[in-house]
Scaffold this motif. Structure first.
Motif, PDB file in Angstrom:
ATOM      1  N   ALA A  41       2.970  -5.198   0.072  1.00 33.29           N
ATOM      2  CA  ALA A  41       3.531  -4.326   1.106  1.00 33.29           C
ATOM      3  C   ALA A  41       4.263  -3.127   0.508  1.00 33.29           C
ATOM      4  CB  ALA A  41       4.490  -5.123   1.986  1.00 33.29           C
ATOM      5  N   LEU A  42       4.920  -3.333  -0.627  1.00 34.37           N
ATOM      6  CA  LEU A  42       5.718  -2.265  -1.226  1.00 34.37           C
ATOM      7  C   LEU A  42       4.963  -1.467  -2.277  1.00 34.37           C
ATOM      8  CD1 LEU A  42       9.141  -4.098  -1.661  1.00 34.37           C
ATOM      9  CD2 LEU A  42       8.444  -2.510   0.140  1.00 34.37           C
ATOM     10  N   GLY A  43       3.769  -1.925  -2.636  1.00 32.02           N
ATOM     11  CA  GLY A  43       2.991  -1.267  -3.684  1.00 32.02           C
ATOM     12  C   GLY A  43       2.141  -0.137  -3.155  1.00 32.02           C
ATOM     13  N   ASP A  44       1.161   0.263  -3.974  1.00 28.56           N
ATOM     14  CA  ASP A  44       0.338   1.423  -3.614  1.00 28.56           C
ATOM     15  C   ASP A  44      -1.120   1.072  -3.348  1.00 28.56           C
ATOM     16  OD1 ASP A  44      -0.479   0.811  -6.153  1.00 28.56           O
ATOM     17  OD2 ASP A  44      -0.319   2.840  -6.936  1.00 28.56           O
ATOM     18  N   ASP A  45      -1.429  -0.205  -3.195  1.00 26.19           N
ATOM     19  CA  ASP A  45      -2.811  -0.612  -2.966  1.00 26.19           C
ATOM     20  C   ASP A  45      -3.254  -0.195  -1.557  1.00 26.19           C
ATOM     21  OD1 ASP A  45      -5.240  -1.940  -2.526  1.00 26.19           O
ATOM     22  OD2 ASP A  45      -4.654  -3.577  -3.853  1.00 26.19           O
ATOM     23  N   PRO A  46      -4.228   0.707  -1.447  1.00 29.05           N
ATOM     24  CA  PRO A  46      -4.646   1.192  -0.131  1.00 29.05           C
ATOM     25  C   PRO A  46      -5.254   0.101   0.759  1.00 29.05           C
ATOM     26  CG  PRO A  46      -6.112   2.027  -1.841  1.00 29.05           C
ATOM     27  CD  PRO A  46      -4.992   1.316  -2.534  1.00 29.05           C
ATOM     28  N   ARG A  47      -5.721  -0.982   0.156  1.00 29.19           N
ATOM     29  CA  ARG A  47      -6.290  -2.076   0.962  1.00 29.19           C
ATOM     30  C   ARG A  47      -5.239  -2.721   1.846  1.00 29.19           C
ATOM     31  NH1 ARG A  47      -8.575  -5.822  -3.560  1.00 29.19           N
ATOM     32  NH2 ARG A  47      -6.563  -5.170  -4.375  1.00 29.19           N
ATOM     33  N   TYR A  48      -3.968  -2.617   1.458  1.00 30.72           N
ATOM     34  CA  TYR A  48      -2.891  -3.274   2.192  1.00 30.72           C
ATOM     35  C   TYR A  48      -1.941  -2.284   2.851  1.00 30.72           C
ATOM     36  CZ  TYR A  48      -4.613  -7.071  -0.664  1.00 30.72           C
ATOM     37  OH  TYR A  48      -5.417  -7.986  -1.283  1.00 30.72           O
ATOM     38  N   ASP A  49      -2.296  -1.003   2.861  1.00 29.73           N
ATOM     39  CA  ASP A  49      -1.427   0.024   3.436  1.00 29.73           C
ATOM     40  C   ASP A  49      -0.017  -0.064   2.867  1.00 29.73           C
ATOM     41  OD1 ASP A  49      -3.433   1.084   5.053  1.00 29.73           O
ATOM     42  OD2 ASP A  49      -3.010  -0.337   6.656  1.00 29.73           O
ATOM     43  N   GLY A  50       0.060  -0.217   1.551  1.00 31.01           N
ATOM     44  CA  GLY A  50       1.356  -0.339   0.888  1.00 31.01           C
ATOM     45  C   GLY A  50       2.193   0.923   1.025  1.00 31.01           C
ATOM     46  N   LEU A  51       3.481   0.775   0.854  1.00 30.46           N
ATOM     47  CA  LEU A  51       4.434   1.869   1.026  1.00 30.46           C
ATOM     48  C   LEU A  51       4.607   2.726  -0.228  1.00 30.46           C
ATOM     49  CD1 LEU A  51       7.136  -0.107   3.039  1.00 30.46           C
ATOM     50  CD2 LEU A  51       5.458   1.536   3.915  1.00 30.46           C
ATOM     51  N   ASP A  52       4.005   2.319  -1.356  1.00 32.41           N
ATOM     52  CA  ASP A  52       4.080   3.071  -2.614  1.00 32.41           C
ATOM     53  C   ASP A  52       5.524   3.243  -3.092  1.00 32.41           C
ATOM     54  OD1 ASP A  52       3.119   4.446  -4.837  1.00 32.41           O
ATOM     55  OD2 ASP A  52       3.171   6.380  -3.820  1.00 32.41           O
ATOM     56  N   LEU A  53       6.284   2.149  -3.055  1.00 26.62           N
ATOM     57  CA  LEU A  53       7.669   2.178  -3.522  1.00 26.62           C
ATOM     58  C   LEU A  53       7.842   1.466  -4.857  1.00 26.62           C
ATOM     59  CD1 LEU A  53       9.440   1.394  -0.126  1.00 26.62           C
ATOM     60  CD2 LEU A  53       9.086   3.640  -1.194  1.00 26.62           C
ATOM     61  N   VAL A  54       6.964   0.508  -5.139  1.00 22.73           N
ATOM     62  CA  VAL A  54       7.058  -0.312  -6.356  1.00 22.73           C
ATOM     63  C   VAL A  54       5.699  -0.332  -7.033  1.00 22.73           C
ATOM     64  CG1 VAL A  54       7.531  -2.628  -7.251  1.00 22.73           C
ATOM     65  CG2 VAL A  54       8.859  -1.764  -5.330  1.00 22.73           C
ATOM     66  N   VAL A  55       5.716  -0.244  -8.364  1.00 23.77           N
ATOM     67  CA  VAL A  55       4.487  -0.286  -9.139  1.00 23.77           C
ATOM     68  C   VAL A  55       4.558  -1.459 -10.117  1.00 23.77           C
ATOM     69  CG1 VAL A  55       5.307   1.303 -10.927  1.00 23.77           C
ATOM     70  CG2 VAL A  55       2.873   1.099 -10.500  1.00 23.77           C
ATOM     71  N   GLN A  56       3.401  -2.079 -10.353  1.00 21.73           N
ATOM     72  CA  GLN A  56       3.296  -3.140 -11.357  1.00 21.73           C
ATOM     73  C   GLN A  56       2.671  -2.536 -12.605  1.00 21.73           C
ATOM     74  OE1 GLN A  56       1.875  -7.030  -9.889  1.00 21.73           O
ATOM     75  NE2 GLN A  56       1.712  -6.025  -7.886  1.00 21.73           N
TER      76      GLN A  56
END
Length: 78
Positions: A41-56
């Motif tokens: 949810a907080l990442g940038d994976d477009p498959r999950y509509d992430g919020l692009d706040l946290v990166v692994q």
């Protein structure tokens, strides 16, 4: 934990960026699967509509978590 897990994760990374997935899970009292769902949810994976706040970030065998530029701005860090 009384604080929302997403807010707790952002606060934790704002205090000390680039922490291992295992350390974050332990500090937040979350299981790894719970943390992975939160990261989707907080990442940038477009498959999950992430919020692009946290990166692994992979560093050898370890996976580190860090705030993105967007995440740092949201948390008040330049």
């Amino acid at each position: 934990m009384s604080e929302d897990p997403a807010l707790a994760l952002l606060r934790l990374l704002a205090e000390e960026d680039r922490q291992s997935v295992h350390r974050v899970a332990k500090r937040l009292g979350l299981g790894l699967s719970e943390l992975q769902r939160l990261l989707a949810a907080l990442g940038d994976d477009p498959r999950y509509d992430g919020l692009d706040l946290v990166v692994q970030q992979r560093e050898g065998e370890r996976v580190l978590l860090a705030l993105t530029d967007k995440g740092r701005r949201l948390c008040g860090h330049p």
